[in-house]
Design a protein around this motif. Structure first.
Motif, PDB file in Angstrom:
ATOM      1  N   GLY A  42       0.803  -1.219   0.000  1.00 55.55           N
ATOM      2  CA  GLY A  42       0.000   0.000   0.000  1.00 55.55           C
ATOM      3  C   GLY A  42       0.834   1.266   0.000  1.00 55.55           C
ATOM      4  N   GLU A  43       0.146   2.368  -0.308  1.00 55.32           N
ATOM      5  CA  GLU A  43       0.774   3.686  -0.378  1.00 55.32           C
ATOM      6  C   GLU A  43       0.896   4.271   1.021  1.00 55.32           C
ATOM      7  N   ARG A  44       1.816   5.204   1.189  1.00 57.46           N
ATOM      8  CA  ARG A  44       1.937   5.926   2.461  1.00 57.46           C
ATOM      9  C   ARG A  44       1.218   7.254   2.281  1.00 57.46           C
ATOM     10  N   ILE A  45       0.149   7.496   3.032  1.00 56.12           N
ATOM     11  CA  ILE A  45      -0.550   8.780   2.851  1.00 56.12           C
ATOM     12  C   ILE A  45      -0.516   9.625   4.126  1.00 56.12           C
ATOM     13  N   PRO A  46      -0.289  10.939   3.959  1.00 56.37           N
ATOM     14  CA  PRO A  46      -0.262  11.843   5.107  1.00 56.37           C
ATOM     15  C   PRO A  46      -1.670  12.263   5.529  1.00 56.37           C
ATOM     16  N   LEU A  47      -1.918  12.290   6.840  1.00 52.63           N
ATOM     17  CA  LEU A  47      -3.197  12.747   7.389  1.00 52.63           C
ATOM     18  C   LEU A  47      -2.924  13.597   8.627  1.00 52.63           C
ATOM     19  N   VAL A  68      -7.829   5.403  -3.706  1.00 51.82           N
ATOM     20  CA  VAL A  68      -7.703   4.015  -3.285  1.00 51.82           C
ATOM     21  C   VAL A  68      -7.398   3.876  -1.783  1.00 51.82           C
ATOM     22  N   THR A  69      -6.372   4.582  -1.325  1.00 54.49           N
ATOM     23  CA  THR A  69      -5.922   4.352   0.045  1.00 54.49           C
ATOM     24  C   THR A  69      -6.894   4.933   1.070  1.00 54.49           C
ATOM     25  N   SER A  70      -7.357   6.148   0.794  1.00 54.98           N
ATOM     26  CA  SER A  70      -8.284   6.752   1.757  1.00 54.98           C
ATOM     27  C   SER A  70      -9.577   5.929   1.832  1.00 54.98           C
ATOM     28  N   ARG A  71      -9.971   5.332   0.717  1.00 57.12           N
ATOM     29  CA  ARG A  71     -11.177   4.506   0.719  1.00 57.12           C
ATOM     30  C   ARG A  71     -10.953   3.210   1.517  1.00 57.12           C
ATOM     31  N   LEU A  72      -9.782   2.611   1.332  1.00 60.47           N
ATOM     32  CA  LEU A  72      -9.468   1.399   2.105  1.00 60.47           C
ATOM     33  C   LEU A  72      -9.447   1.696   3.598  1.00 60.47           C
ATOM     34  N   LEU A  73      -8.871   2.834   3.944  1.00 64.55           N
ATOM     35  CA  LEU A  73      -8.835   3.214   5.349  1.00 64.55           C
ATOM     36  C   LEU A  73     -10.257   3.443   5.854  1.00 64.55           C
ATOM     37  N   GLY A  74     -11.050   4.127   5.037  1.00 67.31           N
ATOM     38  CA  GLY A  74     -12.429   4.432   5.416  1.00 67.31           C
ATOM     39  C   GLY A  74     -13.253   3.187   5.705  1.00 67.31           C
ATOM     40  N   ALA A  75     -12.870   2.073   5.087  1.00 66.65           N
ATOM     41  CA  ALA A  75     -13.614   0.825   5.289  1.00 66.65           C
ATOM     42  C   ALA A  75     -13.220   0.110   6.584  1.00 66.65           C
ATOM     43  N   HIS A  76     -12.219   0.640   7.287  1.00 65.34           N
ATOM     44  CA  HIS A  76     -11.827   0.023   8.567  1.00 65.34           C
ATOM     45  C   HIS A  76     -12.939   0.224   9.601  1.00 65.34           C
ATOM     46  N   LEU A 216       2.093  15.819  -2.332  1.00 65.55           N
ATOM     47  CA  LEU A 216       2.271  14.375  -2.235  1.00 65.55           C
ATOM     48  C   LEU A 216       3.503  14.108  -1.378  1.00 65.55           C
ATOM     49  N   MET A 217       3.468  12.995  -0.662  1.00 66.02           N
ATOM     50  CA  MET A 217       4.588  12.648   0.211  1.00 66.02           C
ATOM     51  C   MET A 217       4.867  11.165   0.120  1.00 66.02           C
ATOM     52  N   ILE A 218       6.090  10.779   0.479  1.00 64.78           N
ATOM     53  CA  ILE A 218       6.376   9.355   0.635  1.00 64.78           C
ATOM     54  C   ILE A 218       6.870   9.073   2.051  1.00 64.78           C
ATOM     55  N   ASP A 219       8.131   9.411   2.321  1.00 63.54           N
ATOM     56  CA  ASP A 219       8.689   9.016   3.617  1.00 63.54           C
ATOM     57  C   ASP A 219       8.248   9.931   4.743  1.00 63.54           C
ATOM     58  N   GLY A 220       8.135  11.224   4.479  1.00 62.94           N
ATOM     59  CA  GLY A 220       7.754  12.161   5.536  1.00 62.94           C
ATOM     60  C   GLY A 220       8.882  12.529   6.476  1.00 62.94           C
ATOM     61  N   THR A 221      10.127  12.162   6.119  1.00 61.05           N
ATOM     62  CA  THR A 221      11.257  12.461   7.007  1.00 61.05           C
ATOM     63  C   THR A 221      12.343  13.292   6.320  1.00 61.05           C
TER      64      THR A 221
END
Ligand SMILES: Cc1cc2nc3c(=O)[nH]c(=O)nc-3n(C[C@H](O)[C@H](O)[C@H](O)COP(=O)(O)OP(=O)(O)OC[C@H]3O[C@@H](n4cnc5c(N)ncnc54)[C@H](O)[C@@H]3O)c2cc1C
Ligand SMILES: Cc1cc2nc3c(=O)[nH]c(=O)nc-3n(C[C@H](O)[C@H](O)[C@H](O)COP(=O)(O)OP(=O)(O)OC[C@H]3O[C@@H](n4cnc5c(N)ncnc54)[C@H](O)[C@@H]3O)c2cc1C
Ligand code: SF4
Ligand code: SF4
Ligand code: FES
Lengths: 284, 465
Positions: A42-47, A68-76, A216-221
C-alpha cells in the motif's frame, strides 16, 4: 499496529478514527500529521492529527475518501488495526500568543483546526473559526469546534446554514471589523483553492497568515524531496519544514500542478478498485 | 594446493536484453564447482594484504581455504565471525577498490574473486543452514540503535551476539536503509535482505519500525524514560541534493531517492497491484554518474523507458559508479553524455518536463578533489528533449535527529562530530557510525563502523558494570 477504538461516519465519504498510539499521542502537537499505510504493497498517505490525548494514548484523524488508500482506510471498523502509522511529523504550528486567531477550514481542515484551536484557547488567545462547505451537512465537527473556540462562523455555498457564500467573504468582513473583529493571525487548512483564496484575501493586509500545504509525500522524514513546495525564493520540504507556510509566499500554481502528477494513475487504480469491490459484492 | 590460473572465474549473468525488462537479479552466482575452482586461485599469502583492504577484516585466506576444500560450514563460520551481512556485501561491495584491489594476484593477473565467493558462501548458508531459534539476551544493560541501515543492523547484531538486549528504531515501515529503499532488486533481491535481517532477529535483536527518533521519541527519552544504557546512531545520509537550477520542481523531475524509493520500497513496478505510482515517460535522463545514478537509469529502462541516458559534467574517467555497474548499464543500452552540464530544466505550460538545457564542458586544472575541474564552453548551449529528469547528485546526512537533540554536534557538512579516539559522538553514551558520520560512502564501511562501535560500546559498558 495501532488499534482503532472509535469510528464515526461524519459524511458518507468522511470518517473519523480514534486509535491507540501512545508514543504519537505523547509527542504530538497541533499542526502535525501522521503517515499511514493500510495494506502490504500500500501507499503511504499523510493525514493531519485532528486530536490527541497523551493520557489515554489515543490519536484522532479524519479522512476524506478521495482515492484508493483513503477509501481502504475508510472501510476500517472499530477493533481493526491500521497496518502502519508514523508520526507525529512536520513542525507544529507556531503562533505568537495573546492575539485573535482566526482559523479558516474547509473539508478535512475543520479536523485539523480542532486540537489547534483548543490549545490556543487554553493558553488564552481569542479564537474564531470560519468553516465553509457546499451544504450544511458537509460541515464537519461543528459541535467539537464550538467547544474549543470563542466564535464559530459558518458559510455554505447554498446558504443552507450561516452566511451564503465563501469563507473568504466572511474573513473579509472580519478584517473590516465586523463580528468578532480583525484577526491578528490567520491559519487556513483545507482544499488548495480555498487556501489560495485566503492567501489572496490577507495578502495586502499585513495579517500574518499560514496555510497547511498538502503536497504528495512518501517518507515524511526529508529523504525523498517528493513534498517540495516553493516558498518565496526557497524550495522547502513540506514534511519537515512544514506543512504550515507563510501564505503570502507560497507558489500555489506550482503546488496545484505538482499534485496532479499521478491523476491518470490514480483514476486507473480507483476504477480497478471499484470493479474489484463490485465483483466481490456480486460474489457474496 | 593453490592453482595458477590468470583469470577470475566469470560469474554467470543473465542476458542483457532479457534482464533489461525485469527486476530479477543480474548476476546468477557461482555453482559449487565454480566456487571451489575460483577459491583454488588464492595463494594463501603469508601477508594477506587483501584482509587489510576489507573494512571488516574478513580472514580471507582462511575462508578461501575452506571453500577450496569444500568445507562450507566452516567457511560460513569464518565469514560470519567477521561480517554479519555477507550475502549483501558479496553483492554490492566495490571489491575492485577494496579487498580485490589489494590482492597479490592482481599484480600480475586478475585478483581472486573474493566478492563472488563471499556471495556464494552466504547463499550456501541460506539454502543449507536451518534456523537455530531465537537467542535470549544474557545481559542487563539495554542498547538502542537508531536506523536499520547496514551500520545499525551490524552494530545491533554484534551487541546481541555479546548478550545485550538490543532494540532498533527505524523511521520507515521496513528495515534495511538504503539496502531496502535505494539499491534495486536486480542487484540485491529483497528476500536476500529479509533473510539477513531474520538472522539478526534470531540473535534476539528487536526491530521497531515507524519510529522517527527526533519526532516520535526524543533521543533523551531513550535514556531518561526508557532506560537504555547506550545509543548507537546509524541514521545514514538520506538528504537529497538538488542543483538549484530553474525547473527542478516541474512534474517528471525526481530526486534519485524518490525515484528509487517509489520503485524499491513502494514497489511501484507492480502498480496498480501495489498502490504507489511512478510517472515514467519515454526519454529519461539521470543527472550524475555514480552508483545511485546507474541504479536509477537501469530501473527506468526496466520499467519501459525507451531511452535512458546519464548526463555528467565531468568525463568517463571521473565517474564514480562501480566498474561492474557501469558495464552493466552500457550493456543494457544506457547512453552517456560526458562533459555536459545542465543549466535549466525546461517544461510546458502545464508544468511537465519537456527537456533539459545543457552546456558542453572541457576539462581544466585539477580541483581540491584531485579531479579535473570542468569548465563551460561558451555558446555551447543545447537542449536534450526529455520526459523525466532524475537528479542523482549525492546525499548528505539527514539533519532531523541532530536538529532535535541538544548537545549532538555536527560539522558544516551535516556529519556528526566524533571523538578522536573512539566512535562516540559529542554526547557520552551516544555512539555513531556509517553515512551519518562520513557522509555518503559504502555499505561495508557502514558495516565496519557498526562493528567498531559495538566493540566500543561493549568496552565502555563493561568498564562501568
Ligand atoms: C500534511 C498533509 C495532511 C493531510 N491531512 C489530511 C487529512 O487530515 N484528511 C484527509 O482526508 N486528507 C489529508 N491529506 C490529503 C491526503 O493525504 C490525500 O487525500 C491522500 O493521500 C489521498 O490518497 P488516496 O490513495 O486515497 O487517493 P489518490 O488516489 O492518491 O488520489 C485521489 C485524488 O486525491 C487527490 N490527492 C492525492 N493526494 C493529495 C494530497 N496530498 N492533497 C490533496 N489532494 C490529493 C488526487 O489528485 C486525486 O484527485 C493531507 C495531506 C498532507 C500532505
Ligand atoms: C541508490 C544507491 C546505491 C548504492 N549502491 C551501493 C553499492 O553498490 N555498494 C556500496 O557499498 N554502497 C552503495 N551505496 C551506499 C550505501 O548504500 C550506503 O553507504 C549505506 O547504506 C550507508 O549505511 P547506513 O547504515 O549508514 O545508512 P542508511 O543505509 O542510509 O540507513 C539509515 C537508516 O536510518 C533510518 N533513519 C534515519 N533517520 C532516522 C531517525 N531519526 N529515526 C529512525 N530512523 C532513522 C533511515 O530510514 C534508514 O533506514 C548506494 C547508495 C544508494 C543511495
Ligand atoms: S566485505 Fe567487501 S571488502 Fe570485505 S572481503 Fe567482502 S567484498 Fe571484500
Ligand atoms: S591477497 Fe589474494 S591471493 Fe593472497 S590471500 Fe588474499 S585473496 Fe588470496
Ligand atoms: S515526503 Fe519525502 S522528503 Fe518530504
Amino acid at each position: 499496529m495501532p488499534k482503532i477504538i472509535e469510528k464515526r461516519v461524519l459524511t458518507p465519504i468522511t470518517k473519523l478514527f480514534r486509535f491507540e498510539a501512545q508514543m504519537i499521542a505523547s509527542a504530538a502537537k497541533p499542526g502535525q500529521f501522521v503517515i499511514v499505510r493500510v495494506r502490504e504493497g500500500g501507499e503511504r498517505i499523510p493525514l493531519t492529527i485532528a486530536d490527541f490525548d497523551a493520557k489515554s494514548g489515543t490519536v484522532t484523524i479524519v479522512v476524506q475518501e478521495v482515492g484508493v488508500t483513503s477509501r481502504l482506510l475508510g472501510a476500517h471498523e472499530e477493533g481493526d488495526n491500521i497496518l502502519d502509522v508514523l508520526g507525529p511529523l512536520g513542525e507544529p504550528a507556531h503562533i505568537p500568543p495573546g492575539g485573535h486567531v482566526v482559523g479558516v477550514g474547509g473539508g478535512f481542515g475543520s479536523a485539523a483546526l480542532w486540537c489547534l484551536m483548543r490549545e490556543l484557547k487554553e493558553r488564552g488567545d481569542r479564537t474564531t473559526v470560519i468553516l465553509g462547505a457546499r451544504h450544511d451537512h458537509l460541515l464537519l465537527l461543528i459541535d467539537e469546534l464550538r467547544e474549543v473556540c470563542d466564535n464559530l462562523e459558518l458559510c455554505t455555498d447554498d446558504g443552507s446554514v450561516g452566511l451564503k457564500g465563501f469563507v473568504t467573504e466572511r474573513l473579509q468582513q472580519l478584517i473590516d471589523g465586523d463580528g468578532p473583529g480583525k484577526p491578528d493571525h490567520v491559519i487556513a487548512i483545507g482544499p488548495m483553492p480555498m487556501m489560495r483564496a485566503v492567501a489572496n484575501t490577507t495578502r495586502d493586509t499585513g495579517i500574518p497568515t499560514q496555510v497547511s500545504m498538502d503536497p504528495l509525500m512518501i517518507d515524511g522524514t526529508g529523504m525523498c524531496g517528493c513534498c517540495r513546495v516553493t516558498v518565496g525564493d526557497e524550495v522547502k520540504f513540506a514534511c519537515v519544514d512544514g506543512p504550515l507556510f507563510d501564505a503570502s509566499k507560497v507558489d500555489f500554481d506550482e503546488a496545484v500542478k505538482r499534485n496532479k502528477v499521478y491523476a491518470k494513475d490514480e483514476k486507473r487504480a480507483a476504477e480497478r478498485q471499484q470493479k474489484m469491490m463490485e465483483e466481490s459484492a456480486n460474489a457474496s | 594446493m593453490p592453482a595458477k590460473r590468470e583469470n577470475k572465474t566469470p560469474m554467470l549473468e543473465r542476458n542483457a536484453k532479457l534482464r533489461a525488462t525485469d527486476f530479477v537479479e543480474v548476476n546468477e552466482g557461482y555453482s559449487l564447482a565454480h566456487a571451489t575452482f575460483e577459491a583454488e586461485r588464492c595463494l594463501r599469502c603469508q601477508d594477506p594484504v587483501c584482509v587489510a583492504g576489507c573494512p571488516v577484516h574478513i580472514p580471507i585466506p582462511e575462508f578461501m581455504h575452506q571453500v577450496a576444500a569444500g568445507n562450507m560450514p566452516k567457511a560460513v563460520e569464518i565469514l560470519r565471525s567477521a561480517n554479519p551481512l555477507p550475502a549483501v556485501c558479496g553483492r554490492v561491495c566495490p571489491q575492485e577498490d577494496q579487498c580485490e584491489q589489494k590482492c597479490h594476484m592482481a599484480n600480475l593477473f586478475k585478483p581472486v574473486g573474493i566478492g563472488y565467493l563471499e556471495r556464494f558462501v552466504a547463499d550456501w548458508e541460506r539454502n543449507n543452514v536451518k534456523s537455530k531459534g531465537i537467542k535470549k539476551p544474557t545481559r542487563q544493560q539495554r542498547i538502542a540503535v537508531i536506523g536499520a541501515g547496514p551500520a545499525g543492523l551490524v552494530c545491533a547484531g554484534d551487541l546481541a551476539r555479546l548478550g545485550y538486549p538490543v532494540t532498533i528504531y527505524e523511521g520507515l515501515h521496513a528495515p534495511g536503509g538504503v539496502l531496502r529503499y535505494g539499491i534495486p532488486e536486480f542487484r540485491l533481491p529483497n528476500d536476500i535482505l529479509d533473510w539477513e535481517i531474520d538472522l539478526l532477529k534470531e540473535l534476539g535483536v528487536e526491530i521497531i519500525c515507524n519510529v522517527v527518533v527526533g519526532k516520535t521519541l526524543q533521543l533523551d527519552d531513550l535514556f531518561d524514560k526508557m532506560g537504555f544504557s547506550a545509543v548507537f546512531v546509524g541514521t545514514g545520509a538520506g538528504l537529497p541534493k538538488f542543483l538549484g537550477i530553474p525547473g527542478e520542481n516541474l512534474n517528471g523531475v525526481y530526486s534519485a531517492n524518490e525515484f528509487l524509493t517509489r520503485i524499491n520500497l513502494m514497489q511501484s513496478y507492480n502498480f496498480p497491484e501495489t498502490d504507489t505510482p511512478l510517472y515514467l515517460g519515454k526519454r529519461v535522463a539521470v543527472i550524475g554518474a555514480g552508483n545511485t545514478a546507474m541504479d536509477a537509469i537501469r530501473s527506468a529502462l526496466r520499467l519501459g523507458a525507451e531511452e535512458g541516458m546519464s548526463i555528467y559534467r565531468r568525463s568517463e574517467k571521473e565517474m564514480t559508479a562501480r566498474v561492474e555497474e557501469y558495464h552493466h548499464a552500457l550493456e543494457e543500452g544506457v547512453k552517456f553524455h560526458w562533459l555536459t552540464n545542465p543549466v535549466e530544466i525546461v517544461g510546458d505550460d502545464n508544468g511537465w518536463v519537456t527537456g533539459i538545457k545543457c552546456l558542453r564542458m572541457k576539462l581544466g586544472e585539477p580541483d581540491e578533489s584531485g579531479r579535473s575541474r570542468p569548465i563551460p564552453i561558451e555558446g555551447s548551449e543545447f537542449i536534450i528533449p526529455l520526459d523525466n529528469v532524475v537528479l542523482s547528485l549525492g546525499n548528505s546526512p539527514n539533519p532531523l535527529l541532530v536538529n532535535s537533540t541538544p548537545g549532538l554536534d555536527k560539522d558544516k557538512h551535516g556529519c556528526l562530530v566524533m571523538d578522536k579516539d573512539k566512535p562516540q559522538t559529542s554526547r557520552k553514551w551516544v555512539y555513531a557510525g556509517g553515512d551519518a558520520v562520513t557522509g555518503a560512502a559504502t555499505v561495508i564501511l557502514a558495516a565496519g563502523a557498526g562493528k567498531d562501535a559495538a566493540a566500543t560500546i561493549h568496552k565502555d559498558l563493561s568498564a562501568v558494570a
